[in-house]
Design a protein around this motif. Structure first.
Motif, PDB file in Angstrom:
ATOM      1  N   PRO A 102     -53.409 -10.920  84.599  1.00 36.37           N
ATOM      2  CA  PRO A 102     -54.425 -10.072  83.943  1.00 36.37           C
ATOM      3  C   PRO A 102     -55.234 -10.872  82.935  1.00 36.37           C
ATOM      4  CG  PRO A 102     -52.240  -9.604  83.070  1.00 36.37           C
ATOM      5  CD  PRO A 102     -52.034 -10.523  84.235  1.00 36.37           C
ATOM      6  N   SER A 103     -56.539 -10.780  83.045  1.00 37.32           N
ATOM      7  CA  SER A 103     -57.394 -11.424  82.043  1.00 37.32           C
ATOM      8  C   SER A 103     -57.495 -10.573  80.783  1.00 37.32           C
ATOM      9  CB  SER A 103     -58.793 -11.663  82.623  1.00 37.32           C
ATOM     10  OG  SER A 103     -59.358 -10.435  83.070  1.00 37.32           O
ATOM     11  N   ARG A 104     -57.399  -9.274  80.950  1.00 45.12           N
ATOM     12  CA  ARG A 104     -57.346  -8.348  79.807  1.00 45.12           C
ATOM     13  C   ARG A 104     -56.587  -7.110  80.264  1.00 45.12           C
ATOM     14  NH1 ARG A 104     -61.168  -4.296  80.264  1.00 45.12           N
ATOM     15  NH2 ARG A 104     -62.728  -4.595  81.905  1.00 45.12           N
ATOM     16  N   PHE A 105     -56.008  -6.422  79.300  1.00 48.46           N
ATOM     17  CA  PHE A 105     -55.209  -5.252  79.618  1.00 48.46           C
ATOM     18  C   PHE A 105     -56.081  -4.006  79.695  1.00 48.46           C
ATOM     19  CE2 PHE A 105     -51.737  -7.686  77.254  1.00 48.46           C
ATOM     20  CZ  PHE A 105     -51.242  -8.219  78.431  1.00 48.46           C
ATOM     21  N   SER A 106     -55.643  -3.066  80.536  1.00 44.55           N
ATOM     22  CA  SER A 106     -56.327  -1.779  80.632  1.00 44.55           C
ATOM     23  C   SER A 106     -56.133  -0.987  79.332  1.00 44.55           C
ATOM     24  CB  SER A 106     -55.789  -0.963  81.817  1.00 44.55           C
ATOM     25  OG  SER A 106     -55.962  -1.676  83.029  1.00 44.55           O
ATOM     26  N   ALA A 107     -57.091  -0.168  79.048  1.00 42.25           N
ATOM     27  CA  ALA A 107     -57.038   0.611  77.811  1.00 42.25           C
ATOM     28  C   ALA A 107     -55.871   1.595  77.857  1.00 42.25           C
ATOM     29  CB  ALA A 107     -58.348   1.357  77.607  1.00 42.25           C
ATOM     30  N   GLN A 108     -55.151   1.661  76.797  1.00 46.37           N
ATOM     31  CA  GLN A 108     -54.057   2.615  76.641  1.00 46.37           C
ATOM     32  C   GLN A 108     -53.742   2.709  75.144  1.00 46.37           C
ATOM     33  OE1 GLN A 108     -50.916   1.284  75.566  1.00 46.37           O
ATOM     34  NE2 GLN A 108     -51.878  -0.731  75.446  1.00 46.37           N
ATOM     35  N   GLU A 109     -53.028   3.778  74.780  1.00 49.25           N
ATOM     36  CA  GLU A 109     -52.763   4.035  73.361  1.00 49.25           C
ATOM     37  C   GLU A 109     -51.290   3.944  73.010  1.00 49.25           C
ATOM     38  OE1 GLU A 109     -55.524   7.177  71.474  1.00 49.25           O
ATOM     39  OE2 GLU A 109     -55.136   7.914  73.509  1.00 49.25           O
ATOM     40  N   ALA A 110     -50.455   3.592  73.967  1.00 52.93           N
ATOM     41  CA  ALA A 110     -49.023   3.621  73.693  1.00 52.93           C
ATOM     42  C   ALA A 110     -48.555   2.428  72.873  1.00 52.93           C
ATOM     43  CB  ALA A 110     -48.245   3.689  75.001  1.00 52.93           C
ATOM     44  N   VAL A 111     -49.160   1.255  73.098  1.00 58.11           N
ATOM     45  CA  VAL A 111     -48.737   0.046  72.389  1.00 58.11           C
ATOM     46  C   VAL A 111     -49.957  -0.809  72.065  1.00 58.11           C
ATOM     47  CG1 VAL A 111     -46.445  -0.036  73.477  1.00 58.11           C
ATOM     48  CG2 VAL A 111     -48.377  -1.248  74.535  1.00 58.11           C
ATOM     49  N   GLU A 112     -49.780  -1.670  71.106  1.00 59.84           N
ATOM     50  CA  GLU A 112     -50.703  -2.783  70.860  1.00 59.84           C
ATOM     51  C   GLU A 112     -50.028  -4.025  71.405  1.00 59.84           C
ATOM     52  OE1 GLU A 112     -52.433  -5.444  67.123  1.00 59.84           O
ATOM     53  OE2 GLU A 112     -51.109  -3.724  66.761  1.00 59.84           O
ATOM     54  N   ALA A 113     -50.706  -4.772  72.274  1.00 68.11           N
ATOM     55  CA  ALA A 113     -50.051  -5.869  72.987  1.00 68.11           C
ATOM     56  C   ALA A 113     -50.804  -7.175  72.809  1.00 68.11           C
ATOM     57  CB  ALA A 113     -49.929  -5.546  74.484  1.00 68.11           C
ATOM     58  N   ALA A 114     -50.031  -8.270  72.857  1.00 67.29           N
ATOM     59  CA  ALA A 114     -50.568  -9.638  72.878  1.00 67.29           C
ATOM     60  C   ALA A 114     -49.701 -10.454  73.806  1.00 67.29           C
ATOM     61  CB  ALA A 114     -50.580 -10.242  71.479  1.00 67.29           C
ATOM     62  N   HIS A 115     -50.256 -11.503  74.370  1.00 68.14           N
ATOM     63  CA  HIS A 115     -49.510 -12.280  75.357  1.00 68.14           C
ATOM     64  C   HIS A 115     -49.865 -13.749  75.260  1.00 68.14           C
ATOM     65  CE1 HIS A 115     -53.419 -11.781  77.337  1.00 68.14           C
ATOM     66  NE2 HIS A 115     -53.116 -12.879  78.002  1.00 68.14           N
ATOM     67  N   ARG A 116     -49.006 -14.566  75.834  1.00 61.65           N
ATOM     68  CA  ARG A 116     -49.258 -15.993  76.014  1.00 61.65           C
ATOM     69  C   ARG A 116     -48.726 -16.395  77.384  1.00 61.65           C
ATOM     70  NH1 ARG A 116     -51.876 -15.080  72.338  1.00 61.65           N
ATOM     71  NH2 ARG A 116     -52.092 -16.175  70.341  1.00 61.65           N
ATOM     72  N   TYR A 117     -49.500 -17.240  78.050  1.00 56.06           N
ATOM     73  CA  TYR A 117     -49.039 -17.830  79.305  1.00 56.06           C
ATOM     74  C   TYR A 117     -49.314 -19.328  79.253  1.00 56.06           C
ATOM     75  CZ  TYR A 117     -48.678 -19.395  84.072  1.00 56.06           C
ATOM     76  OH  TYR A 117     -48.319 -20.101  85.189  1.00 56.06           O
ATOM     77  N   LEU A 118     -48.280 -20.145  79.440  1.00 54.90           N
ATOM     78  CA  LEU A 118     -48.409 -21.598  79.429  1.00 54.90           C
ATOM     79  C   LEU A 118     -47.893 -22.142  80.755  1.00 54.90           C
ATOM     80  CD1 LEU A 118     -48.165 -20.792  76.310  1.00 54.90           C
ATOM     81  CD2 LEU A 118     -47.524 -23.163  75.951  1.00 54.90           C
ATOM     82  N   PRO A 119     -48.758 -22.740  81.557  1.00 53.70           N
ATOM     83  CA  PRO A 119     -48.286 -23.340  82.824  1.00 53.70           C
ATOM     84  C   PRO A 119     -47.463 -24.586  82.554  1.00 53.70           C
ATOM     85  CG  PRO A 119     -50.600 -23.834  82.477  1.00 53.70           C
ATOM     86  CD  PRO A 119     -50.213 -22.882  81.379  1.00 53.70           C
ATOM     87  N   ALA A 120     -46.589 -24.909  83.460  1.00 54.95           N
ATOM     88  CA  ALA A 120     -45.754 -26.104  83.323  1.00 54.95           C
ATOM     89  C   ALA A 120     -46.623 -27.346  83.337  1.00 54.95           C
ATOM     90  CB  ALA A 120     -44.725 -26.164  84.457  1.00 54.95           C
ATOM     91  N   ARG A 121     -46.244 -28.347  82.540  1.00 58.03           N
ATOM     92  CA  ARG A 121     -46.992 -29.598  82.464  1.00 58.03           C
ATOM     93  C   ARG A 121     -46.259 -30.726  83.177  1.00 58.03           C
ATOM     94  NH1 ARG A 121     -52.005 -29.342  81.536  1.00 58.03           N
ATOM     95  NH2 ARG A 121     -51.955 -31.426  80.628  1.00 58.03           N
ATOM     96  N   THR A 122     -45.455 -30.390  84.153  1.00 53.08           N
ATOM     97  CA  THR A 122     -44.727 -31.402  84.901  1.00 53.08           C
ATOM     98  C   THR A 122     -45.317 -31.537  86.292  1.00 53.08           C
ATOM     99  OG1 THR A 122     -43.122 -29.816  85.777  1.00 53.08           O
ATOM    100  CG2 THR A 122     -42.630 -30.826  83.641  1.00 53.08           C
TER     101      THR A 122
END
Length: 831
Positions: free
Chosen positions: A466-486
């Protein structure tokens, strides 16, 4: 020239001294005057000792072999028995001297034996005079000392003899030739007066050590033997010349020109270092820089590496060979600090004129060797004044231009120059540069292909996340995704935030075991499946059961597909998943896990702990059911979902990582979610993580009581009108009059269907959020279906009307029956 060859020209052990030692032993006789400088050679065939009375007192095996007398018979007999009487003197011996004379000796059988006899005066242990006789056949006369001296003088190898004061005594013709000095000029001078300063100190230091230790030394020196000569590499040997007592009396210094052998070793060592150091990473610029770093100082004084600009932009390189060619500088290095010769910085693009040797090299794929005064270099200088100024300013005199070709593609060009080393590049240097460029080109092409493939895989993976989350009111969310560097490639980690009916939200994190495009593609299919199953509003355990069936089916399909083309690929397909549903109305969470690490829950006061979610089997294993767990979540709590790449790595084990995660979340409970993510990543991960990492952090919300209203309705059609009235009153209180008409129709249809087709109990609930949510629940498990009503049908238009009026609608099942819900879009509120 060796020490033994030179020993004939200096005082030392003589033939007589060595012969006497062989006959009488080292302590049996001492030459007259106490000197040990006149002894015979033990290799001579016959030696004997005669005392002052003419009696034989010593007899060697060689003498017994020559004249036939055994030792017992010869020793004690007069010497006249051995020598013809007419050749003797008063004691029967001829007039002999160390120089030797020819005489007739008498064999035991009576026949005459011609021989050359040399006599050496000496004394026995008691001090009585005696003579040592050395007898040789005329054909075995000693070597001509004059011939040996001439051999040393004419020796083509540079050899100089030094006395104990380190002053030259003799010099060979090779030394005269290499040093450009006559032997007379060298005689009596020290090394510092003969050799150039950069050579003399090391040689003289070695001579001092040999003089003190008596052990020969060999070492290499590089330089010019004379100012106008070429630079060479010499293997210098310093050998001691000792007396029989072991005292070092003279030194022999010989030098062997090993320039070609040394250059060959240096080229081989350079190629070995190129193979070991170039290509240590799959980074194009780093690989090119490694080539420049290894080459400078050992082959060239300044090196640049330029690649076709199209290659750096991900386009397959195709040099045209006509017109100017844009090249991007990817590496450069100099023997001078700061690389002052460079006219471009790494990363800059330079347009090379068509006449420049690098462009011709790119077009033809052929390397070239130039001097600064060549026509091609002068023409390049006229087209590029900046480079021409560099050539003049730094005294660049020799240039090599070498293509970087790999797998039939010309990637770029390397330029190597010399300005500090006076020797120009040779043809052998050009061959060496070609080999270095070929190896570097393969490493660069590997890095280029890896970068392209990794970029493609990363773009695919990011498109599936997901590039951005769909609108909703249940939670405030943040994320991180780091691909492997090997080099193993990207993994199959994913996360999602999915809005559900009833203002609920699903938090999902999963991980496909493995790396590469296969893992990324599987991740995308699983994420899509989770979205589809979430829209059906399945409970977490049922959702994972359907997902497990899907993974098993995908694994079977892959095995069949690869078997058809005989490809050997892993047949197992395993994934983990954690599915959490948060309800802001009830402030409760429900979760189920398929072999995934448990979530972390942090209360508003900072108390952090792992939720005890029953660990079901990973997806694809099958055979075991999944279980759910429910717990209360106070508003403002943190929920953290993650993959194992966050907590398990090179810096710590799994247990330590989980503890660090728990502590970090406890300290960050009140901080912004973006800050929480950044601090966790910084605390738990190295700069280059070895595995993919997905992190999802959510802060829960709860709906106030005045935003939710619920009515229990009797199963009576007459209650529909009353339900409409109550809904209109509530909307009026909420100031949502614009939604009253739509809500009235939707509620009327849903309540009527529940009473007519469902079973008690019937319940109506309104939730005011960003949209107005109308929910009607009943005890029947039968779900309604949308259908097209015919012209004369009296019913069947209710759900169609709801679908047209509502923003979304659907059905979810639960233990007590089902709930039909509809979301009505809200305009700006009145008032």
């Amino acid at each position: 020239m060796s020490a033994s060859s030179a020993s004939a020209t200096v005082p030392g052990a003589t033939v007589a001294e060595r012969a006497e030692r062989a006959v009488t032993g080292m302590g049996d006789a001492t030459p007259l005057g106490g000197s040990r400088a006149a002894r015979p050679d033990p290799a001579d065939p016959a030696t004997a000792v005669v005392d002052d009375r003419g009696i034989v007192t010593g007899w060697s095996t060689g003498a017994e072999r020559l004249l036939g007398y055994p030792r017992g018979e010869a020793v004690g007999s007069p010497v006249t028995r051995l020598i013809a009487p007419d050749a003797g003197s008063g004691d029967g011996l001829p007039d002999l001297s160390p120089a030797g004379t020819t005489a007739l000796l008498r064999h035991r059988d009576g026949r005459p034996v011609p021989a050359r006899v040399r006599a050496y005066p000496s004394v026995d242990r008691t001090g009585r005079a005696q003579r040592l006789l050395v007898v040789t056949s005329p054909e075995h006369s000693p070597p001509d000392l004059v011939t040996a001296d001439e051999a040393f003088t004419q020796c083509r190898l540079p050899v100089i003899l030094y006395d104990s004061a380190l002053r030259a005594v003799r010099a060979s013709a090779g030394a005269v030739r290499e040093l450009g000095l006559g032997e007379e000029r060298m005689r009596g001078r020290r090394v510092t007066d003969i050799l150039p300063p950069h050579l003399c100190h090391r040689v003289e230091d070695g001579m001092g050590r040999v003089l003190a230790s008596g052990e020969a030394e060999q070492f290499h020196v590089r330089g010019r033997a004379r100012p106008d000569g070429p630079e060479k590499v010499w293997s210098v040997t310093v050998s001691p010349l000792t007396t029989p007592a072991g005292q070092v009396r003279h030194l022999e210094v010989s030098a062997l020109d090993v320039t070609e052998q040394q250059l060959a070793r240096e080229r081989l060592a350079l190629l070995n270092d190129v193979g070991a150091q170039v290509g240590s990473t799959l980074d194009v610029m780093r690989t090119a820089q490694e080539m420049a770093d290894v080459t400078v100082g050992r082959l060239a004084d300044f090196v640049t590496v330029d690649l076709l600009d199209s290659l750096c932009r991900g386009v397959e390189p195709r040099p045209s060979g006509t017109g100017t060619v844009p090249l991007r500088r990817v590496a450069q290095q100099s023997a001078l600090p700061g690389v002052p010769e460079a006219v471009r910085a790494p990363g800059d693009v330079d347009d090379y004129p068509e006449s420049a040797p690098p462009v011709r090299c790119l077009a033809t794929g052929t390397p070239s060797l130039h001097r600064s005064e060549d026509a091609a270099i002068r023409e390049w200088g006229r087209a590029d004044p900046d480079r021409a100024e560099v050539v003049r300013g730094f005294g660049i005199h020799s240039i090599m231009v070498v293509p970087l070709r790999a797998r039939g593609i010309t990637l770029g060009v390397a330029v190597l120059v010399r300005h500090r080393r006076e020797e120009p590049f040779s043809h052998d240097d050009l061959l060496l540069a070609e080999e270095i460029a070929a190896r570097t080109a393969v490493a660069i092409d590997n890095a280029r292909r890896y970068t392209l493939e990794r970029g493609t895989a990363l773009a695919l993976q990011r498109s599936l996340l997901p590039s951005r989350f769909s609108a909703q009111e249940a939670v405030e969310a943040a994320h991180r995704y780091l691909p492997a560097r090997t080099r193993a490639g990207l993994g199959g980690d994913w996360f999602d935030v999915i809005p559900l009916s009833g203002a609920r939200v699903a938090l999902v994190v999963g991980d496909v075991v493995g790396h590469g495009l296969r893992a990324s593609a599987t991740m995308g299919r699983l994420r899509t499946a989770v979205h589809t199953l979430a829209d059906v509003d399945l409970p977490p355990d049922e959702l994972l059961t359907h997902l497990d069936d899907l993974v098993t089916h995908l694994a079977t399909e892959e095995c069949t597909a690869y078997d058809e083309v005989d490809l050997d690929v892993p047949t197992g397909l395993i994934a983990t998943c954690l599915y959490v549903v948060h309800d802001p109305v009830s402030s409760r969470c429900t979760a189920a896990s398929a072999g995934h690490p448990p979530p972390v829950a942090v209360t508003p006061d900072g108390t952090a702990g792992f939720v005890d979610v029953p660990p079901g089997p990973p997806l694809g294993v099958g055979g075991l059911p999944f279980e759910t767990v429910e717990w209360d979540v106070p508003p403002g709590s943190l929920l953290a979902l993650y993959t194992d790449g966050l907590v398990q790595g090179a810096g710590h084990d799994l247990g330590r990582g989980l503890e660090l995660l728990r502590r970090g979340l406890g300290r960050s409970a009140a901080r912004p979610l973006e800050t929480v993510c950044d601090e966790l990543i910084r605390t738990l991960l190295p700069a280059r993580p070895g595995d993919d990492v997905a992190l999802l952090v959510a802060r829960t919300r709860a709906f106030d009581a005045d935003r939710v209203v619920t009515w229990d309705l009797p199963s009576d059609p007459a209650v529909v009108a009353d339900a409409r009235a109550q809904v209109l009153a509530r909307l009026d209180a909420w100031r949502l009059r614009d939604a009253a008409f739509t809500a009235e129709l939707v509620v009327s249809e849903l309540v009527t269907n529940a009473i007519r087709y469902g079973q008690p109990p019937v319940q109506l609930r309104l939730i005011r959020g960003t949209a107005l949510i109308c929910e009607v629940s009943d005890g029947s498990g039968t779900a309604p279906h949308l259908r097209r009503a015919r012209t004369y049908d009296e019913g069947g238009r209710g759900l169609l009307l709801v679908a047209q009026l509502a923003q979304r609608w659907g059905t979810r099942h639960h233990e007590g029956g089902k709930t039909i819900w509809a979301e009505i879009e809200l305009a700006e509120r009145d008032g």
